[in-house]
Design a protein around this motif. Structure first.
Motif, PDB file in Angstrom:
ATOM      1  N   GLU A   6       0.823  -1.205   0.000  1.00 50.10           N
ATOM      2  CA  GLU A   6       0.000   0.000   0.000  1.00 50.10           C
ATOM      3  C   GLU A   6       0.859   1.258   0.000  1.00 50.10           C
ATOM      4  O   GLU A   6       2.003   1.260   0.487  1.00 50.10           O
ATOM      5  CB  GLU A   6      -0.893   0.005   1.227  1.00 50.10           C
ATOM      6  CG  GLU A   6      -1.805  -1.188   1.307  1.00 50.10           C
ATOM      7  CD  GLU A   6      -2.442  -1.314   2.659  1.00 50.10           C
ATOM      8  OE1 GLU A   6      -3.038  -2.363   2.931  1.00 50.10           O
ATOM      9  OE2 GLU A   6      -2.338  -0.369   3.449  1.00 50.10           O
ATOM     10  N   GLY A   8       0.181   5.926  -0.269  1.00 50.78           N
ATOM     11  CA  GLY A   8      -0.744   7.034  -0.452  1.00 50.78           C
ATOM     12  C   GLY A   8      -1.339   7.610   0.817  1.00 50.78           C
ATOM     13  O   GLY A   8      -2.057   8.606   0.767  1.00 50.78           O
ATOM     14  N   ARG A  19      -5.705   9.509  -2.304  1.00 54.87           N
ATOM     15  CA  ARG A  19      -5.930   8.280  -3.043  1.00 54.87           C
ATOM     16  C   ARG A  19      -4.952   7.235  -2.545  1.00 54.87           C
ATOM     17  O   ARG A  19      -3.727   7.406  -2.658  1.00 54.87           O
ATOM     18  CB  ARG A  19      -5.764   8.461  -4.546  1.00 54.87           C
ATOM     19  CG  ARG A  19      -6.209   7.207  -5.313  1.00 54.87           C
ATOM     20  CD  ARG A  19      -6.122   7.362  -6.808  1.00 54.87           C
ATOM     21  NE  ARG A  19      -4.769   7.249  -7.323  1.00 54.87           N
ATOM     22  CZ  ARG A  19      -4.471   6.956  -8.577  1.00 54.87           C
ATOM     23  NH1 ARG A  19      -5.445   6.732  -9.456  1.00 54.87           N
ATOM     24  NH2 ARG A  19      -3.213   6.907  -8.975  1.00 54.87           N
ATOM     25  N   SER A  21      -3.281   3.572  -2.831  1.00 54.03           N
ATOM     26  CA  SER A  21      -2.967   2.574  -3.845  1.00 54.03           C
ATOM     27  C   SER A  21      -2.532   1.283  -3.170  1.00 54.03           C
ATOM     28  O   SER A  21      -1.973   1.304  -2.064  1.00 54.03           O
ATOM     29  CB  SER A  21      -1.844   3.055  -4.758  1.00 54.03           C
ATOM     30  OG  SER A  21      -2.192   4.250  -5.421  1.00 54.03           O
ATOM     31  N   CYS A  22      -2.760   0.191  -3.842  1.00 50.88           N
ATOM     32  CA  CYS A  22      -2.383  -1.120  -3.309  1.00 50.88           C
ATOM     33  C   CYS A  22      -1.919  -1.968  -4.492  1.00 50.88           C
ATOM     34  O   CYS A  22      -2.734  -2.434  -5.291  1.00 50.88           O
ATOM     35  CB  CYS A  22      -3.572  -1.754  -2.615  1.00 50.88           C
ATOM     36  SG  CYS A  22      -3.286  -3.419  -2.005  1.00 50.88           S
ATOM     37  N   ALA A  23      -0.617  -2.114  -4.614  1.00 54.96           N
ATOM     38  CA  ALA A  23      -0.038  -2.836  -5.742  1.00 54.96           C
ATOM     39  C   ALA A  23       0.152  -4.309  -5.403  1.00 54.96           C
ATOM     40  O   ALA A  23       0.740  -4.646  -4.366  1.00 54.96           O
ATOM     41  CB  ALA A  23       1.299  -2.219  -6.126  1.00 54.96           C
ATOM     42  N   ARG A  72      -9.999  -0.505  -9.577  1.00 47.38           N
ATOM     43  CA  ARG A  72      -8.797  -1.268  -9.856  1.00 47.38           C
ATOM     44  C   ARG A  72      -8.318  -0.959 -11.264  1.00 47.38           C
ATOM     45  O   ARG A  72      -9.102  -0.577 -12.122  1.00 47.38           O
ATOM     46  CB  ARG A  72      -9.038  -2.769  -9.713  1.00 47.38           C
ATOM     47  CG  ARG A  72      -9.702  -3.413 -10.901  1.00 47.38           C
ATOM     48  CD  ARG A  72      -9.645  -4.915 -10.804  1.00 47.38           C
ATOM     49  NE  ARG A  72     -10.806  -5.405 -10.051  1.00 47.38           N
ATOM     50  CZ  ARG A  72     -10.844  -6.617  -9.504  1.00 47.38           C
ATOM     51  NH1 ARG A  72      -9.806  -7.422  -9.576  1.00 47.38           N
ATOM     52  NH2 ARG A  72     -11.912  -7.007  -8.874  1.00 47.38           N
ATOM     53  N   THR A  78      -3.197  -3.112  -9.725  1.00 39.69           N
ATOM     54  CA  THR A  78      -3.292  -2.249  -8.554  1.00 39.69           C
ATOM     55  C   THR A  78      -4.748  -1.912  -8.259  1.00 39.69           C
ATOM     56  O   THR A  78      -5.543  -1.723  -9.189  1.00 39.69           O
ATOM     57  CB  THR A  78      -2.510  -0.945  -8.788  1.00 39.69           C
ATOM     58  OG1 THR A  78      -1.125  -1.272  -9.034  1.00 39.69           O
ATOM     59  CG2 THR A  78      -2.598  -0.012  -7.599  1.00 39.69           C
ATOM     60  N   TYR A  80      -7.332   0.724  -5.871  1.00 40.30           N
ATOM     61  CA  TYR A  80      -7.286   2.074  -5.346  1.00 40.30           C
ATOM     62  C   TYR A  80      -8.474   2.339  -4.439  1.00 40.30           C
ATOM     63  O   TYR A  80      -9.520   1.691  -4.540  1.00 40.30           O
ATOM     64  CB  TYR A  80      -7.322   3.099  -6.487  1.00 40.30           C
ATOM     65  CG  TYR A  80      -6.220   2.956  -7.494  1.00 40.30           C
ATOM     66  CD1 TYR A  80      -6.406   2.258  -8.683  1.00 40.30           C
ATOM     67  CD2 TYR A  80      -4.964   3.526  -7.257  1.00 40.30           C
ATOM     68  CE1 TYR A  80      -5.391   2.128  -9.606  1.00 40.30           C
ATOM     69  CE2 TYR A  80      -3.943   3.404  -8.185  1.00 40.30           C
ATOM     70  CZ  TYR A  80      -4.167   2.698  -9.354  1.00 40.30           C
ATOM     71  OH  TYR A  80      -3.147   2.573 -10.276  1.00 40.30           O
ATOM     72  N   GLN A  82     -10.169   6.017  -3.656  1.00 38.13           N
ATOM     73  CA  GLN A  82     -10.211   7.471  -3.733  1.00 38.13           C
ATOM     74  C   GLN A  82     -11.060   7.983  -2.594  1.00 38.13           C
ATOM     75  O   GLN A  82     -12.224   7.584  -2.457  1.00 38.13           O
ATOM     76  CB  GLN A  82     -10.791   7.913  -5.076  1.00 38.13           C
ATOM     77  CG  GLN A  82     -10.930   9.419  -5.217  1.00 38.13           C
ATOM     78  CD  GLN A  82      -9.598  10.143  -5.271  1.00 38.13           C
ATOM     79  OE1 GLN A  82      -8.672   9.701  -5.955  1.00 38.13           O
ATOM     80  NE2 GLN A  82      -9.484  11.244  -4.533  1.00 38.13           N
TER      81      GLN A  82
END
Length: 132
Positions: A6, A8, A19, A21-23, A72, A78, A80, A82
């Motif tokens: 994760e 952001g 926002r 993010s999770c890659a 996504r 990834t 997301y 928001q």
């Protein structure tokens, strides 16, 4: 190595946006149910938003409806979250999660965001602090 990473999180003023993010690495998110959870100090973990790959439904907690959006990007592998119009009560550690639905199961986004579901993978958490 299979993991969710994760990014952001941070400090933002009330009314601001972030926002998350999770890659994903080591696996492909395309067919996974995805979700975001949060845990504030002294409180239980709460399901914020979950998208079910099983039935295509999306769940948002009442406290975030109209302000948060889950999404996504399969090309980037990834997911997301928001977050708009943030409030002090949104302050928490936020966790992403992914789960490959077993065949012939039809859990909804609401089911996935409940306390009863087990997820295959979890992120390490990112701190979100909303304060002036």
């Amino acid at each position: 190595q299979v993991q969710l990473v994760e990014s952001g999180g941070g400090l933002v003023q009330p009314g601001g946006s972030l926002r998350l993010s999770c890659a994903a690495s080591g696996f492909t998110l395309d067919y996974y149910t995805i979700g975001w959870f949060r845990q504030a100090p002294g409180k239980e973990r709460e399901g914020v938003s979950c998208f079910s790959f099983s039935d295509g439904s999306t769940y948002y907690a009442d406290s975030v409806k109209g302000r948060f959006t889950i999404s996504r990007d399969n090309a980037k592998n990834t997911l997301y979250l928001q977050m708009n119009n943030l409030k002090p009560e949104d302050t928490a550690v936020y966790y992403c999660a992914a789960d490959l639905p077993p065949p012939y199961t039809y859990y909804s986004g609401s089911d996935y965001c409940s306390d009863n579901m087990e997820w295959d993978y979890w992120g390490q958490g990112t701190q979100v602090t909303v304060s002036s």
